[in-house]
Design a protein around this motif. Structure first.
Motif, mmCIF file in Angstrom:
data_model
loop_
_atom_site.group_PDB
_atom_site.id
_atom_site.type_symbol
_atom_site.label_atom_id
_atom_site.label_comp_id
_atom_site.label_asym_id
_atom_site.label_seq_id
_atom_site.Cartn_x
_atom_site.Cartn_y
_atom_site.Cartn_z
ATOM 1 N N ASN A 496 20.629 -28.212 28.861
ATOM 2 C CA ASN A 496 21.608 -27.169 29.134
ATOM 3 C C ASN A 496 21.904 -26.443 27.832
ATOM 4 O O ASN A 496 22.149 -27.071 26.800
ATOM 5 N N ASP A 497 21.847 -25.112 27.860
ATOM 6 C CA ASP A 497 22.098 -24.283 26.679
ATOM 7 C C ASP A 497 21.113 -24.585 25.556
ATOM 8 O O ASP A 497 21.498 -24.751 24.391
ATOM 9 N N PHE A 498 19.836 -24.647 25.911
ATOM 10 C CA PHE A 498 18.788 -24.848 24.920
ATOM 11 C C PHE A 498 18.745 -23.645 23.978
ATOM 12 O O PHE A 498 18.788 -22.488 24.409
ATOM 13 N N ILE A 499 18.659 -23.898 22.676
ATOM 14 C CA ILE A 499 18.698 -22.840 21.662
ATOM 15 C C ILE A 499 17.269 -22.489 21.256
ATOM 16 O O ILE A 499 16.485 -23.365 20.874
ATOM 17 N N TYR A 500 16.943 -21.199 21.334
ATOM 18 C CA TYR A 500 15.596 -20.762 20.971
ATOM 19 C C TYR A 500 15.644 -19.316 20.507
ATOM 20 O O TYR A 500 16.641 -18.605 20.700
ATOM 21 N N LEU A 501 14.553 -18.871 19.885
ATOM 22 C CA LEU A 501 14.489 -17.536 19.291
ATOM 23 C C LEU A 501 13.864 -16.561 20.286
ATOM 24 O O LEU A 501 12.729 -16.758 20.730
ATOM 25 N N VAL A 502 14.606 -15.506 20.633
ATOM 26 C CA VAL A 502 14.178 -14.543 21.648
ATOM 27 C C VAL A 502 13.791 -13.229 20.983
ATOM 28 O O VAL A 502 14.501 -12.715 20.109
ATOM 29 N N ASP A 503 12.655 -12.686 21.383
ATOM 30 C CA ASP A 503 12.231 -11.365 20.912
ATOM 31 C C ASP A 503 13.026 -10.302 21.671
ATOM 32 O O ASP A 503 12.918 -10.182 22.892
ATOM 33 N N THR A 504 13.815 -9.510 20.931
ATOM 34 C CA THR A 504 14.678 -8.517 21.581
ATOM 35 C C THR A 504 13.934 -7.254 21.988
ATOM 36 O O THR A 504 14.456 -6.443 22.759
ATOM 37 N N GLY A 505 12.738 -7.044 21.459
ATOM 38 C CA GLY A 505 12.004 -5.822 21.725
ATOM 39 C C GLY A 505 12.333 -4.698 20.761
ATOM 40 O O GLY A 505 11.675 -3.650 20.773
ATOM 41 N N ASN A 506 13.325 -4.894 19.887
ATOM 42 C CA ASN A 506 13.686 -3.902 18.887
ATOM 43 C C ASN A 506 12.981 -4.190 17.557
ATOM 44 O O ASN A 506 12.433 -5.285 17.361
ATOM 45 N N GLN A 507 13.018 -3.228 16.653
ATOM 46 C CA GLN A 507 12.303 -3.351 15.385
ATOM 47 C C GLN A 507 13.213 -2.974 14.229
ATOM 48 O O GLN A 507 14.114 -2.143 14.359
ATOM 49 N N TRP A 508 12.953 -3.623 13.065
ATOM 50 C CA TRP A 508 13.694 -3.344 11.843
ATOM 51 C C TRP A 508 12.738 -2.740 10.822
ATOM 52 O O TRP A 508 11.778 -3.393 10.410
ATOM 53 N N TYR A 509 12.959 -1.496 10.458
ATOM 54 C CA TYR A 509 12.085 -0.808 9.509
ATOM 55 C C TYR A 509 12.605 -1.044 8.091
ATOM 56 O O TYR A 509 13.801 -0.908 7.820
ATOM 57 N N PHE A 510 11.675 -1.378 7.164
ATOM 58 C CA PHE A 510 12.128 -1.756 5.834
ATOM 59 C C PHE A 510 11.474 -0.972 4.699
ATOM 60 O O PHE A 510 11.689 -1.296 3.533
ATOM 61 N N ASP A 511 10.686 0.070 4.969
ATOM 62 C CA ASP A 511 10.206 0.916 3.869
ATOM 63 C C ASP A 511 9.817 2.283 4.416
ATOM 64 O O ASP A 511 9.867 2.548 5.613
ATOM 65 N N GLU A 512 9.442 3.153 3.489
ATOM 66 C CA GLU A 512 9.124 4.537 3.853
ATOM 67 C C GLU A 512 7.801 4.665 4.583
ATOM 68 O O GLU A 512 7.493 5.728 5.121
ATOM 69 N N GLU A 513 6.973 3.622 4.585
ATOM 70 C CA GLU A 513 5.679 3.678 5.271
ATOM 71 C C GLU A 513 5.786 3.195 6.711
ATOM 72 O O GLU A 513 4.790 2.866 7.341
ATOM 73 N N ASP A 514 6.994 3.127 7.204
ATOM 74 C CA ASP A 514 7.248 2.720 8.596
ATOM 75 C C ASP A 514 6.763 1.304 8.903
ATOM 76 O O ASP A 514 6.369 1.002 10.033
ATOM 77 N N GLU A 515 6.772 0.423 7.889
ATOM 78 C CA GLU A 515 6.502 -0.987 8.163
ATOM 79 C C GLU A 515 7.760 -1.608 8.764
ATOM 80 O O GLU A 515 8.886 -1.282 8.376
ATOM 81 N N TYR A 516 7.555 -2.512 9.700
ATOM 82 C CA TYR A 516 8.700 -3.045 10.416
ATOM 83 C C TYR A 516 8.498 -4.524 10.749
ATOM 84 O O TYR A 516 7.382 -5.051 10.705
ATOM 85 N N LEU A 517 9.608 -5.167 11.079
ATOM 86 C CA LEU A 517 9.612 -6.531 11.589
ATOM 87 C C LEU A 517 10.275 -6.525 12.957
ATOM 88 O O LEU A 517 11.267 -5.809 13.175
ATOM 89 N N PRO A 518 9.766 -7.321 13.911
ATOM 90 C CA PRO A 518 10.455 -7.433 15.197
ATOM 91 C C PRO A 518 11.809 -8.136 15.011
ATOM 92 O O PRO A 518 11.935 -9.045 14.190
#
Length: 670
Positions: A496-518
Motif C-alpha cells: 500500500n502506497d508503494f513509492i516509485y519514480l514516475v515520468d511526468t512527461g515534462n522536460q527540464w531544459y538546462f542550456d542554450e542548445e536545448d539539451e534537456y532532462l525528463p
C-alpha cells in the motif's frame, strides 16, 4: 585513464612471506571453518549472527542464505552485489564494476539494508545508483542474506531484506595462538588487474588482536563489442580490532578505513582528446564498540551492545574538476537482551537508535542537507512444541527528518510478524511467514529537487509522501536426505502506497542548445510483488577414491506491477542455472551455466533487455603443510563471451558486462 597492474605488489609479497613465517612458528595454531580451506561445509548449519537467538540457518523459519568458507571464496567479487548475486532471489545493481548493490526479490535501494555486524553501513548508496556501498566483500568472514521483510530487527529500511556482513574484527570468543589468511589474484582475459588481501587474528586466550587489508587495482575491462571506457576500480581498505573475551562474554573496539576510486562508464569522457570522464573518490572512517555478557540473568540469558561512529565523504569528479561532494556523519547504537523464560520460550528485547547528518554540495546537490533521528524498540519470542516451532515479533520506530529547507516530517512505522515451521518427518519441513511491515520514505524520495545526472532526470520529491506498507505471505518447503538438499518458496507481497519514480512527461531544459532532462516525480500507488525461488543440490556420488560429485540446480523469478495496471521499472529478470561440482582429496572443480531471461515486462519509457547465458568454471588445488595450507585456483567467467546487459541498471543501454574473463591466484591459510 587508470592502468591496472598485472604483477604482485611488493606489499602483498611481503605480507605473504611474513604471514608464512609467523604461522610456521605460532604455537597452538588452530584453523576455523571461515579461513582454513575446509573441503566440505554444511552452510545451513552455520550460526546466523543476524538472529538474536544464535540459530543456524536450517533452524529458522524465515528465508535466510549464508555464504561462508569455500563457497564464499568461489563467489567473492569486487562488489557486495556481485558477491551475493549467485543466491536464489538475489541479484545485483550495476553502475559499472565499481558499484553493485544487492537486489532482493526485486527490492533495492532504501528497501534493502546493508549492515556490518548488525549495524548500518551508513554510506549513501541508497541516495543514487552510482554510489557504492562502503563494504569490502574480500574481508568478510561470512555474509548473511535475510530475504523478505526484516524490519523487526533492523528497522523500516529493511522492508525488502538485509545483507549482513560479518567481518570478525572484534573477536567474541578467545583466540589462542594465531590464525589468518592471505590471497593474491590476478585478472586475465577481458578484465586486467589484481586484488591482494590479508587477515590476521592473534591472542593469548584472553586478549585478541585483529588486522586486515585489501588492495584492488583493476583497469578498464573489455566487452564482446570493445573496451568499456572509464570502468576502472582502485580500492584500499582495511581495519584493526582488539577485544577481551572469556566465559563471561566479550568487549572490544575496532577502527576501519575504506578508500575507493572508480570511474562512471556512463560518462567516459574522450581519452583521445585528453578528456577524462566522470569518476568518484570515496572515503569512510568507521569506529565500533561491541560487547556481550553471557548468562547475566541466569542460564540462557544474554546481553549484547554495539555502537558505531561513521565519517563518510565522496567527491564526484568531472574530469579534473571536483563536482558534487557528499558528506555524512552518523552515530548508531543497539542494545539487545535475551531471556530464557522456561517451557521452551526464548525472548529478545531491544532498542536501536541513530542520528545522522547528510548533505550534498555542488552542481548535483538535488537533496538538501538533512538531519535524521531514528529510534526503534522491538521484541521477539520463539518456542517449539514437538514438530512445530513459531516466532512472533513486533517493532515500533520513530523517524524524524529536519532539512535546511525547513521541512521536518516524522513517521512512526510499525511492523509485526509471525513465522512457523512444521517438521513433517526427518526429511520434510514446511515453513510459513506472515508479515506486516512499514517503511518511512527516504531522504531522496521526500526532498529531491534538482537534476540527477546518474538517473538522467530532474527529480522532484514528494513532500506529502506517506508511510509505505507491505503485507507479505510466504510458504516454503525443504527436503533433505543423504542424497538431496532442496528448498523452494513462493511469496506474495501487497504494497500500500508503494513509492516509485514516475515520468511526468515534462522536460527540464538546462542550456542554450536545448539539451534537456525528463522530469520525474516520486509518487505513491498500490503495487504487488510475487514470485518464487528454489534450489536443490543432488549428491550424485560420494567415494573416497573418486571424490564427491554434486549437481546444484536453482531458479528464481519475480513479477512486480501496479494494482491499477502497468509494470514497475527496472525489475530483475528471472534466472535458471545448473552447476556440476567435484571435490577430491586435494582438488576441487566446478562447471556451471546460468540463464538470465529477457525482461520485456517494462514500465512506460523503459526499454526491454535481451536474455543471456553465462558459463563459469572454477578449479582449485589445496595443500596442507603442517600448521599452514596453500590453495592455488583458477576462475573463469562468461567463457562463451556473451553480450550481456543488466536490466536493473540505469546504464544498461550504454554499458555491457565484461566479456570472457577470469582470475588466477593463490591463498594461504594458517
Amino acid at each position: 585513464m587508470k592502468t591496472a597492474a598485472v604483477f604482485p605488489s611488493p606489499l602483498c609479497l611481503a605480507i605473504c612471506l611474513s604471514l608464512t613465517a609467523y604461522g610456521a612458528h605460532a604455537q597452538d595454531t588452530r584453523h576455523d571453518a571461515q579461513t582454513s580451506g575446509v573441503h566440505a561445509q554444511d552452510l545451513d548449519a552455520v550460526r546466523v549472527t543476524a538472529n538474536p537467538f544464535g540459530s543456524t540457518a536450517d533452524e529458522l523459519s524465515r528465508p535466510v542464505e549464508v555464504l561462508s568458507g569455500e563457497r564464499l571464496d568461489e563467489v567473492r567479487a569486487g562488489s557486495l552485489g556481485e558477491t551475493v548475486a549467485a543466491l536464489p532471489g538475489v541479484q545485483s545493481s550495476n553502475f559499472g564494476p565499481g558499484v553493485g548493490r544487492p537486489i532482493i526479490r526485486g527490492m533495492d535501494g532504501p528497501r534493502v539494508a546493508i549492515t556490518s555486524g548488525g549495524l548500518s553501513s551508513q554510506d549513501v548508496s541508497t541516495v543514487s545508483q552510482d554510489h557504492s556501498p562502503a563494504i569490502e566483500p574480500f574481508l568478510a568472514n561470512q555474509i548473511e542474506v535475510l530475504k523478505g521483510p526484516s524490519t523487526l530487527l533492523y528497522g523500516s529500511g529493511a522492508i525488502g531484506g538485509v545483507v549482513n556482513v560479518v567481518d570478525g574484527r572484534i573477536a567474541e570468543t578467545p583466540v589462542d595462538g594465531a590464525t589468518g589468511r592471505a590471497e593474491a589474484r590476478w585478472n586475465v582475459g577481458d578484465t586486467e588487474g589484481q586484488t591482494d588481501m590479508f587477515r590476521l587474528d592473534a591472542g593469548n586466550g584472553g586478549l585478541s588482536i585483529h588486522a586486515d587489508g585489501v588492495y584492488r587495482d583493476n583497469g578498464d575491462y573489455d566487452t564482446p563489442r570493445g573496451r568499456q571506457g572509464n570502468s576502472y576500480v582502485d580500492a584500499k581498505n582495511g581495519g584493526f580490532g582488539a577485544s577481551l573475551s572469556g566465559d563471561w562474554g566479550f568487549t572490544g573496539v575496532s577502527v576501519s578505513r575504506f578508500r575507493d576510486e572508480y570511474g562512471n562508464p556512463g560518462e567516459p569522457g574522450n581519452p583521445a582528446e585528453g578528456e577524462r570522464g566522470v569518476w568518484l573518490q570515496m572515503a569512510q572512517d568507521r569506529y565500533e564498540l561491541k560487547g556481550g555478557l553471557n548468562d547475566p540473568w541466569g542460564e540462557g540469558s544474554g546481553l549484547r551492545y554495539s555502537f558505531a561512529h561513521t565519517d563518510y565523504n565522496h567527491v564526484e569528479w568531472e574530469g579534473d574538476e571536483p563536482g558534487t561532494t557528499f558528506d555524512k556523519r552518523a552515530n548508531e547504537a543497539r542494545v539487545e537482551a535475551t531471556f530464557d523464560f522456561g517451557d521452551g520460550w526464548k525472548t529478545a528485547f531491544g532498542v536501536q537508535g541513530g542520528k545522522s547528518q547528510f548533505q550534498a554540495v555542488g552542481e548535483e546537490s538535488f537533496v538538501p542537507r538533512t538531519d535524521t533521528q531514528a529510534v526503534g524498540v522491538f521484541a521477539v519470542a520463539k518456542n517449539t512444541w514437538g514438530a512445530f516451532d513459531a516466532d512472533f515479533g513486533a517493532r515500533l520506530d520513530q523517524v524524524k527528518y529536519d532539512t535546511a529547507t525547513g521541512l521536518s516530517p516524522d513517521f512512526k512505522p510499525l511492523s509485526v510478524s509471525l513465522s512457523g515451521g512444521w517438521r513433517i518427518n526427518p526429511q520434510w519441513r514446511l515453513t510459513a511467514n506472515v508479515d506486516h511491515a512499514e517503511r518511512a520514505p527516504a531522504e531522496e524520495e521526500l526532498f529531491a529537487d534538482g537534476p540527477h545526472i546518474a538517473t538522467l532526470s530532474y527529480e522532484i520529491g514528494g513532500n506529502a509522501l506517506k508511510k509505505e506498507q507491505a503485507n507479505q505471505a510466504e510458504l516454503g518447503l525443504q527436503y533433505r536426505n543423504r542424497w538431496v538438499d532442496a528448498k523452494v518458496s513462493a511469496y506474495y507481497n501487497r504494497y500500500n502506497d508503494f513509492i516509485y519514480l514516475v515520468d511526468t512527461g515534462n522536460q527540464w531544459y538546462f542550456d542554450e542548445e536545448d539539451e534537456y532532462l525528463p522530469i520525474r516525480q516520486w509518487s505513491q500507488a498500490d503495487a504487488v510483488f510475487h514470485g518464487f525461488e528454489g534450489e536443490a543440490t543432488f549428491h550424485l556420488l560420494q567415494s573416497e577414491r573418486g571424490g564427491d560429485w554434486d549437481v546444484r540446480l536453482f531458479g528464481d523469478t519475480v513479477r512486480a506491477r501496479l494494482v491499477d495496471g502497468g509494470d514497475l521499472p527496472r525489475i530483475a529478470p528471472g534466472r535458471v542455472g545448473a552447476q556440476l561440482h567435484w571435490h577430491g582429496d586435494a582438488w576441487r572443480a566446478s562447471l556451471g551455466a546460468t540463464r538470465t531471461m529477457k525482461q520485456d515486462r517494462v514500465a512506460v519509457g523503459e526499454t526491454p533487455t535481451d536474455g543471456y547465458t553465462f558459463v563459469d568454471a572454477h578449479l582449485a588445488y589445496h595443500v596442507d603443510a603442517g600448521s599452514t595450507a596453500w590453495e592455488m585456483f583458477i576462475d573463469g567467467n562468461n567463457l562463451t563471451n556473451q553480450d550481456a546487459r543488466v536490466h536493473t541498471s540505469f546504464l544498461k543501454d550504454d554499458v555491457m558486462l565484461p566479456g570472457r574473463n577470469g582470475a588466477v591466484g593463490v591463498r594461504l591459510f594458517f
